[in-house]
Motif scaffolding. Structure first.
Motif, mmCIF file in Angstrom:
data_model
loop_
_atom_site.group_PDB
_atom_site.id
_atom_site.type_symbol
_atom_site.label_atom_id
_atom_site.label_comp_id
_atom_site.label_asym_id
_atom_site.label_seq_id
_atom_site.Cartn_x
_atom_site.Cartn_y
_atom_site.Cartn_z
ATOM 1 N N LEU A 31 0.799 -1.221 0.000
ATOM 2 C CA LEU A 31 0.000 0.000 0.000
ATOM 3 C C LEU A 31 0.834 1.275 0.000
ATOM 4 C CD1 LEU A 31 -2.797 -1.099 2.487
ATOM 5 C CD2 LEU A 31 -2.991 -0.845 0.012
ATOM 6 N N ASN A 32 2.161 1.153 -0.012
ATOM 7 C CA ASN A 32 3.033 2.331 -0.120
ATOM 8 C C ASN A 32 2.656 3.408 0.899
ATOM 9 O OD1 ASN A 32 4.693 1.562 -2.457
ATOM 10 N ND2 ASN A 32 2.778 1.666 -3.599
ATOM 11 N N TRP A 33 2.833 3.079 2.170
ATOM 12 C CA TRP A 33 2.377 3.976 3.233
ATOM 13 C C TRP A 33 3.045 5.340 3.204
ATOM 14 C CZ3 TRP A 33 -1.945 3.524 5.664
ATOM 15 C CH2 TRP A 33 -2.556 2.276 5.753
ATOM 16 N N SER A 34 4.293 5.407 2.837
ATOM 17 C CA SER A 34 4.962 6.715 2.781
ATOM 18 C C SER A 34 4.263 7.641 1.805
ATOM 19 C CB SER A 34 6.430 6.540 2.378
ATOM 20 O OG SER A 34 7.140 5.825 3.364
ATOM 21 N N MET A 35 3.800 7.093 0.681
ATOM 22 C CA MET A 35 3.088 7.910 -0.296
ATOM 23 C C MET A 35 1.693 8.283 0.211
ATOM 24 S SD MET A 35 4.202 6.178 -3.923
ATOM 25 C CE MET A 35 3.420 7.493 -4.877
ATOM 26 N N LEU A 36 1.018 7.343 0.858
ATOM 27 C CA LEU A 36 -0.313 7.647 1.389
ATOM 28 C C LEU A 36 -0.258 8.772 2.414
ATOM 29 C CD1 LEU A 36 -1.938 4.114 1.909
ATOM 30 C CD2 LEU A 36 -2.306 5.718 0.029
#
Length: 289
Positions: A31-36
């Motif tokens: 889910l690519n948390w850094s981007m979220l």
């Protein structure tokens, strides 16, 4: 519900939904948390579906190039087979078409029965697979004292290095000049740091690190060495050197990366540095034009 940027409450709801889905399905979502956590204002990248105030569906759009975007998402186990993700994917495709993108790349863990079933129903063509790998305790792994070849130095890069980063994308990944520049520009954010290996002031290799401080994780990506410089130990020395630097400067001991399933040479390199495979991710393509 399309969102331009995510509130803390929404991020918590997405995280809670992910935990439910991962526990129920026995999978690890990408889910690519850094981007979220750092979505730009004024651009719709996230779609959320609520039922009686409860988040039951999510789809995130991750655009690294101007020509394509990756999609990842989930639906609560109690709300599946109701067309929730079909609607989310259709809306995401519409948004990407409006942004002039040519294709969507669906991200799906190989062991996700729900995700694989959805993709089969959509009859989307399989593209390729990657191993998701993790170095879970870098401080306990004795990295070799691999040194860069004589005359090669390692340094942190920045916006002034855009042209060199783009050129390494072009020759390292076989991209067009436009795609290579777009990717280089997209990865120059406050949460991401490029590292460059140089000889006589000219870049011969690079890798990027994306920091997810809330998870205590540094994600390595965009690893490229010029073709004529390969086989000289530059890649291994870069990776070892960057891991050591981040351990000392930021105190992080967890590192993640992804490698193409067919890239046995890179897989061997990462395993020799202590990385282990935690999941397999399949990618499927949808053309938008």
């Amino acid at each position: 519900m399309p969102r331009q940027g995510l509130s803390r409450h929404e991020l918590d709801a997405i995280r809670g939904l992910a935990e439910i889905c991962e526990r129920h399905d026995g999978i690890k979502l990408k889910l690519n948390w850094s981007m979220l956590e750092s979505r730009p204002a004024g651009e719709t990248n996230d779609l959320l579906v609520y039922e009686r105030g409860r988040l039951v569906g999510f789809c995130g759009i991750y655009a690294f190039l101007s020509t394509e975007a990756e999609l990842s998402g989930m639906v609560h186990p109690d709300y599946r087979r109701r067309g929730v993700f079909t609607q989310l994917a259709a809306k995401a495709a519409q948004l990407c078409r409006e942004r002039g993108m040519q294709r969507l790349i669906y991200i799906c863990p190989r062991n996700s029965e729900a995700g694989q079933s959805f993709l089969q129903r959509q009859n989307l063509p399989y593209r390729d697979s990657e191993y998701a790998m993790e170095l879970s305790n870098a401080s306990a792994v004795p990295l070799s004292a691999a040194s860069l070849p004589s005359g090669v130095t390692l340094r942190q890069g920045g916006k002034d290095d855009l042209n060199q980063l783009a050129e390494l994308n072009r020759v390292g990944f076989g991209m067009s000049q436009e795609e290579a520049t777009s990717l280089a520009a997209a990865t120059l954010t406050p949460l991401e740091i490029p590292y460059l290996a140089e000889r006589d002031g000219q870049a011969v290799g690079k890798l990027n690190v994306l920091f997810n401080d809330s998870a205590g994780l540094a994600f390595v990506f965009g690893f490229a060495v010029k073709p004529e410089e390969r086989g000289r130990g530059i890649g291994r020395a870069m990776l070892s050197g960057v891991i050591e630097r981040i351990r000392k400067e930021r105190g992080l001991a967890r590192f993640g990366l992804e490698v193409a399933a067919t890239n046995e040479r890179a897989l061997g390199l990462y395993e020799s540095c202590g990385f282990r495979t935690v999941s397999v991710i399949d990618y499927y393509t949808q053309q938008l034009n």
